[in-house]
Design an enzyme around this catalytic site. Structure first.
Site, PDB file in Angstrom:
ATOM      1  N   HIS A 248       0.806  -1.218   0.000  1.00 12.04           N
ATOM      2  CA  HIS A 248       0.000   0.000   0.000  1.00 12.04           C
ATOM      3  C   HIS A 248       0.841   1.270   0.000  1.00 12.04           C
ATOM      4  O   HIS A 248       1.919   1.299   0.578  1.00 12.04           O
ATOM      5  CB  HIS A 248      -0.887   0.063   1.257  1.00 12.04           C
TER       6      HIS A 248
ATOM      7  N   HIS B 214       3.545  -5.199   3.838  1.00 13.85           N
ATOM      8  CA  HIS B 214       3.025  -5.758   5.091  1.00 13.85           C
ATOM      9  C   HIS B 214       3.351  -7.243   5.237  1.00 13.85           C
ATOM     10  O   HIS B 214       3.626  -7.928   4.260  1.00 13.85           O
ATOM     11  CB  HIS B 214       1.503  -5.581   5.140  1.00 13.85           C
TER      12      HIS B 214
ATOM     13  N   ARG C   6       4.243  -3.884   9.507  1.00 12.52           N
ATOM     14  CA  ARG C   6       4.940  -3.277   8.368  1.00 12.52           C
ATOM     15  C   ARG C   6       6.365  -3.817   8.299  1.00 12.52           C
ATOM     16  O   ARG C   6       7.150  -3.635   9.217  1.00 12.52           O
ATOM     17  CB  ARG C   6       4.901  -1.761   8.519  1.00 12.52           C
TER      18      ARG C   6
END
Length: 179
Positions: A74, A153, A170
Protein backbone atom coordinates in the site's frame (compact mmCIF):
# COMPACT_ATOMS: atom_id res chain seq x y z
CA UNK A 1 20.41 -7.78 -2.67
CA UNK A 2 20.57 -4.13 -1.59
CA UNK A 3 23.23 -3.57 -4.26
CA UNK A 4 20.94 -5.15 -6.85
CA UNK A 5 18.08 -2.88 -5.73
CA UNK A 6 20.33 0.18 -6.00
CA UNK A 7 21.44 -0.90 -9.45
CA UNK A 8 17.81 -1.46 -10.41
CA UNK A 9 16.91 2.07 -9.34
CA UNK A 10 19.79 3.45 -11.40
CA UNK A 11 18.69 1.41 -14.39
CA UNK A 12 15.12 2.63 -14.01
CA UNK A 13 16.27 6.24 -13.96
CA UNK A 14 18.51 5.75 -17.00
CA UNK A 15 15.82 3.87 -18.91
CA UNK A 16 13.35 6.61 -18.07
CA UNK A 17 15.72 9.29 -19.35
CA UNK A 18 16.39 7.32 -22.53
CA UNK A 19 12.64 6.95 -23.05
CA UNK A 20 12.17 10.69 -22.74
CA UNK A 21 14.42 11.60 -25.65
CA UNK A 22 11.74 11.00 -28.28
CA UNK A 23 9.10 13.05 -26.47
CA UNK A 24 10.65 16.48 -26.74
CA UNK A 25 11.89 18.62 -23.89
CA UNK A 26 8.42 19.95 -23.07
CA UNK A 27 6.67 16.60 -22.56
CA UNK A 28 8.78 14.12 -20.53
CA UNK A 29 7.12 11.13 -18.83
CA UNK A 30 7.00 11.58 -15.05
CA UNK A 31 9.06 8.92 -13.28
CA UNK A 32 9.17 8.20 -9.54
CA UNK A 33 10.98 5.54 -7.52
CA UNK A 34 10.98 4.14 -4.02
CA UNK A 35 13.77 2.24 -2.29
CA UNK A 36 12.14 -0.07 0.27
CA UNK A 37 14.11 -0.56 3.48
CA UNK A 38 13.36 -3.05 6.24
CA UNK A 39 11.65 -1.95 9.41
CA UNK A 40 13.33 -2.96 12.67
CA UNK A 41 13.86 -6.71 13.00
CA UNK A 42 12.90 -7.44 9.39
CA UNK A 43 14.89 -8.16 6.22
CA UNK A 44 12.42 -7.11 3.51
CA UNK A 45 13.66 -4.62 0.93
CA UNK A 46 13.41 -3.77 -2.73
CA UNK A 47 12.76 -1.16 -5.36
CA UNK A 48 9.60 0.17 -6.99
CA UNK A 49 9.27 2.39 -10.05
CA UNK A 50 6.30 4.47 -11.20
CA UNK A 51 6.14 5.72 -14.79
CA UNK A 52 3.33 7.74 -16.31
CA UNK A 53 2.34 6.46 -19.73
CA UNK A 54 -0.58 8.49 -21.07
CA UNK A 55 -3.52 8.15 -18.70
CA UNK A 56 -1.93 5.24 -16.77
CA UNK A 57 0.69 4.95 -14.03
CA UNK A 58 2.79 1.83 -14.54
CA UNK A 59 4.09 0.31 -11.30
CA UNK A 60 6.98 -2.17 -11.26
CA UNK A 61 7.78 -3.58 -7.80
CA UNK A 62 10.63 -5.98 -6.99
CA UNK A 63 10.79 -7.03 -3.36
CA UNK A 64 12.95 -9.59 -1.53
CA UNK A 65 13.28 -10.94 2.01
CA UNK A 66 9.63 -12.00 2.33
CA UNK A 67 8.12 -15.23 3.58
CA UNK A 68 6.51 -17.17 0.72
CA UNK A 69 2.91 -16.15 0.01
CA UNK A 70 0.87 -12.96 -0.12
CA UNK A 71 1.78 -9.61 1.46
CA UNK A 72 -0.26 -6.38 1.52
CA UNK A 73 1.24 -3.55 -0.54
CA UNK A 74 0.00 0.00 0.00
CA UNK A 75 0.82 3.67 -0.41
CA UNK A 76 0.51 5.38 2.98
CA UNK A 77 -0.45 8.99 3.69
CA UNK A 78 2.79 10.33 5.18
CA UNK A 79 6.25 10.35 3.65
CA UNK A 80 7.83 9.29 6.91
CA UNK A 81 9.67 6.01 7.53
CA UNK A 82 11.48 7.23 10.64
CA UNK A 83 9.82 5.01 13.24
CA UNK A 84 11.34 1.54 13.74
CA UNK A 85 8.00 -0.16 13.02
CA UNK A 86 7.00 2.00 10.02
CA UNK A 87 3.96 3.40 11.83
CA UNK A 88 5.18 6.97 11.18
CA UNK A 89 3.91 6.49 7.59
CA UNK A 90 0.33 6.83 8.87
CA UNK A 91 -2.70 5.13 7.34
CA UNK A 92 -3.44 4.26 3.74
CA UNK A 93 -3.32 7.12 1.24
CA UNK A 94 -7.00 7.91 0.69
CA UNK A 95 -7.57 11.40 -0.78
CA UNK A 96 -11.05 10.43 -2.03
CA UNK A 97 -12.31 9.22 1.38
CA UNK A 98 -13.24 5.82 -0.07
CA UNK A 99 -13.55 2.48 1.73
CA UNK A 100 -10.61 0.05 1.68
CA UNK A 101 -10.68 -2.47 -1.17
CA UNK A 102 -8.72 -4.50 -3.65
CA UNK A 103 -7.19 -3.35 -6.92
CA UNK A 104 -10.25 -4.52 -8.87
CA UNK A 105 -12.75 -2.66 -6.66
CA UNK A 106 -14.10 0.56 -8.15
CA UNK A 107 -14.38 2.20 -4.71
CA UNK A 108 -11.09 1.92 -2.83
CA UNK A 109 -8.26 3.93 -1.33
CA UNK A 110 -5.93 5.41 -3.94
CA UNK A 111 -3.10 3.62 -2.10
CA UNK A 112 -4.66 0.14 -2.21
CA UNK A 113 -2.26 -1.72 -4.52
CA UNK A 114 -3.32 -5.23 -3.43
CA UNK A 115 -0.89 -8.01 -2.59
CA UNK A 116 2.63 -8.97 -3.56
CA UNK A 117 3.11 -12.72 -3.99
CA UNK A 118 6.48 -13.98 -2.81
CA UNK A 119 7.90 -17.17 -4.27
CA UNK A 120 9.61 -19.96 -2.29
CA UNK A 121 12.79 -17.83 -2.15
CA UNK A 122 10.97 -14.81 -0.69
CA UNK A 123 11.08 -12.74 -3.90
CA UNK A 124 8.10 -10.92 -5.35
CA UNK A 125 7.56 -9.05 -8.61
CA UNK A 126 4.40 -7.04 -9.21
CA UNK A 127 3.46 -5.02 -12.27
CA UNK A 128 0.36 -2.83 -12.10
CA UNK A 129 -1.27 -0.37 -14.45
CA UNK A 130 -3.29 2.18 -12.48
CA UNK A 131 -5.48 4.97 -13.88
CA UNK A 132 -3.80 8.36 -13.52
CA UNK A 133 -7.17 9.58 -12.23
CA UNK A 134 -6.55 7.40 -9.13
CA UNK A 135 -2.94 8.41 -8.41
CA UNK A 136 -0.71 11.12 -9.83
CA UNK A 137 3.02 11.76 -10.11
CA UNK A 138 2.41 15.51 -10.18
CA UNK A 139 3.58 17.04 -6.88
CA UNK A 140 0.68 19.51 -6.68
CA UNK A 141 -2.18 17.08 -7.46
CA UNK A 142 -4.47 16.12 -4.56
CA UNK A 143 -3.96 12.45 -5.48
CA UNK A 144 -0.16 12.71 -5.83
CA UNK A 145 1.82 9.80 -4.40
CA UNK A 146 5.08 11.76 -4.61
CA UNK A 147 6.48 12.16 -1.10
CA UNK A 148 4.20 9.44 0.32
CA UNK A 149 5.42 6.20 1.90
CA UNK A 150 5.14 2.78 0.31
CA UNK A 151 4.67 -0.11 2.77
CA UNK A 152 5.03 -3.89 2.45
CA UNK A 153 3.03 -5.76 5.09
CA UNK A 154 3.56 -9.13 6.78
CA UNK A 155 0.13 -10.57 5.95
CA UNK A 156 -2.17 -10.65 2.93
CA UNK A 157 -4.62 -7.82 2.35
CA UNK A 158 -8.11 -9.35 2.72
CA UNK A 159 -9.64 -6.46 0.68
CA UNK A 160 -12.51 -6.03 3.12
CA UNK A 161 -11.37 -5.21 6.69
CA UNK A 162 -11.69 -1.44 7.18
CA UNK A 163 -9.55 0.56 6.89
CA UNK A 164 -6.41 -1.63 6.63
CA UNK A 165 -7.26 -4.91 4.92
CA UNK A 166 -5.93 -6.66 8.05
CA UNK A 167 -2.49 -6.84 6.40
CA UNK A 168 -0.50 -6.93 9.64
CA UNK A 169 2.77 -5.37 10.67
CA UNK A 170 4.94 -3.28 8.37
CA UNK A 171 7.98 -5.13 7.03
CA UNK A 172 9.45 -2.44 4.77
CA UNK A 173 8.99 1.26 4.12
CA UNK A 174 10.18 3.59 1.36
CA UNK A 175 9.44 7.17 0.28
CA UNK A 176 8.23 7.75 -3.30
CA UNK A 177 10.42 10.39 -4.98
CA UNK A 178 10.43 11.96 -8.45
CA UNK A 179 13.49 11.32 -10.60
Amino acid sequence: MRLVASLLLGSIALAGCAGMSGQGAGNPKPIAVSQLNPTQGNKTGGAVSFVQNGDRILVDARVDGLTPGLHGFHVHEKGDCSSPDGMSAGGHFNPGSKPHGGPDHSDRHAGDFGNLEADANGNAVLKLSIPASQVSLSRDASNSIVGKALIVHADPDDYKTQPTGNAGKRLACGIIALQ
